[in-house]
Design an enzyme around this catalytic site. Sequence first.
Site, short mmCIF file in Angstrom:
data_model
loop_
_atom_site.label_atom_id
_atom_site.label_comp_id
_atom_site.label_asym_id
_atom_site.label_seq_id
_atom_site.Cartn_x
_atom_site.Cartn_y
_atom_site.Cartn_z
N HIS A 189 0.89 -1.04 -0.09
CA HIS A 189 0.00 0.09 -0.06
C HIS A 189 0.83 1.24 -0.06
O HIS A 189 0.58 2.39 -0.20
CB HIS A 189 -1.03 0.05 1.27
CG HIS A 189 -0.37 0.25 2.62
ND1 HIS A 189 -1.09 0.02 3.61
CD2 HIS A 189 0.90 0.40 3.12
CE1 HIS A 189 -0.25 0.25 4.81
NE2 HIS A 189 0.86 0.39 4.18
C1 LIG Z 1 4.02 0.58 6.85
S1 LIG Z 1 5.77 -0.18 7.16
C2 LIG Z 1 5.16 -1.82 7.78
C3 LIG Z 1 5.92 -2.44 8.72
C4 LIG Z 1 5.60 -3.95 9.17
N1 LIG Z 1 5.53 -4.81 8.07
C5 LIG Z 1 4.40 -4.04 9.73
O1 LIG Z 1 3.47 -3.89 9.40
O2 LIG Z 1 4.34 -3.49 11.27
C6 LIG Z 1 6.66 -0.34 5.93
C7 LIG Z 1 7.66 -1.02 6.01
O3 LIG Z 1 8.65 -1.09 4.80
C8 LIG Z 1 9.95 -0.80 4.95
N2 LIG Z 1 10.54 -0.34 3.68
C9 LIG Z 1 10.17 0.62 3.03
N3 LIG Z 1 11.17 0.78 1.92
C10 LIG Z 1 12.01 -0.15 1.81
C11 LIG Z 1 13.00 -0.90 1.12
N4 LIG Z 1 13.39 -0.26 -0.15
N5 LIG Z 1 13.54 -1.87 1.35
C12 LIG Z 1 13.31 -2.68 2.47
N6 LIG Z 1 12.28 -2.08 3.42
C13 LIG Z 1 11.56 -1.36 3.25
C14 LIG Z 1 10.07 0.36 6.09
O4 LIG Z 1 11.23 0.56 6.43
C15 LIG Z 1 8.82 0.07 6.97
O5 LIG Z 1 9.34 -0.94 7.93
#
Ligand SMILES: C[S@@+](CC[C@H](N)C(=O)[O-])C[C@H]1O[C@@H](n2cnc3c(N)ncnc32)[C@H](O)[C@@H]1O
Length: 251
Positions: A161
């Site tokens: 999302h």
């Molecule tokens: C909305 S959070 C959801 C975190 C977890 N999955 C939860 O539901 O509690 C989105 C996650 O995607 C990670 N993220 C964003 N871009 C990323 C990337 N390029 N590579 C790895 N992780 C990434 C962020 O650091 C964050 O922890």
Amino acid sequence: MLIVLSNPTFFRNNGYHEPCMHEGLNTPLSGYFKKPDYGFFDYLRDHPAIQSMFISSMKAQVRSTHLSSSVYPYDQKLSASRESDEISVGIVDIGGSQGELLQEIKASCPGINGRMIVQNRVETFDSMATKPDGIELMAHDILTEQPVKGARVYHMKRILHDWADDKCRIILKHTVSAMDRDWSILLIMDAVLPMRNASFSQAMGDHSMLTFGGKVRSEKQWKELLASVGLEIVKIYGGPEPEAVLECRKV
Ligand SMILES: C[S@@+](CC[C@H](N)C(=O)[O-])C[C@H]1O[C@@H](n2cnc3c(N)ncnc32)[C@H](O)[C@@H]1O
């Protein structure tokens, strides 16, 4: 807040097109900072105090809802094993914050087979004082090749999302390439919007994601996105929270 307030102006100036990450400035966030391709997670990286608040908010949601184990039969799916000389990977939580989801699954499903790996941007792990027991932390950029091949479960909770369709396709294609057609399952935990009469909070969720170039998808949009990268929805598991679990297989 200022960025959200500037949304109407941004969309008026850009012909009310859906933000597309590959078009550089074409999201309200990157437009506001005048930095092409600047995303929400780049902003968090550049503001460690806000990053720390964001991580705490993710943790709080896992603790308060126990969403995963109440919705999907992880125990049943992850206790399966197959003959192999290698130590298998049970589950990879892609973008899994600091391992909260895997800790919850580990505690509620004692029969899990194989390694448990959480992947995220390196800065997400930097501030951790202690490492969760039995869970491997792996710095990994989800926009690059998935290094863990043939896992039983690839998991994405509230990941897709955050991204427009073009970026989702990149993330998903890397996952599909790593999946074993006869063994691997992809679980997407995200909201599935109704086609009509979305509630105010569902509409606001979509609107917030739009600010960063992401979106909340309907079942039809999920099916189209997943089919475009060679995935098929096996079943959608609904639960008490807005998020459902979409179980997918490689076609
Ligand atoms: C909305 S959070 C959801 C975190 C977890 N999955 C939860 O539901 O509690 C989105 C996650 O995607 C990670 N993220 C964003 N871009 C990323 C990337 N390029 N590579 C790895 N992780 C990434 C962020 O650091 C964050 O922890």
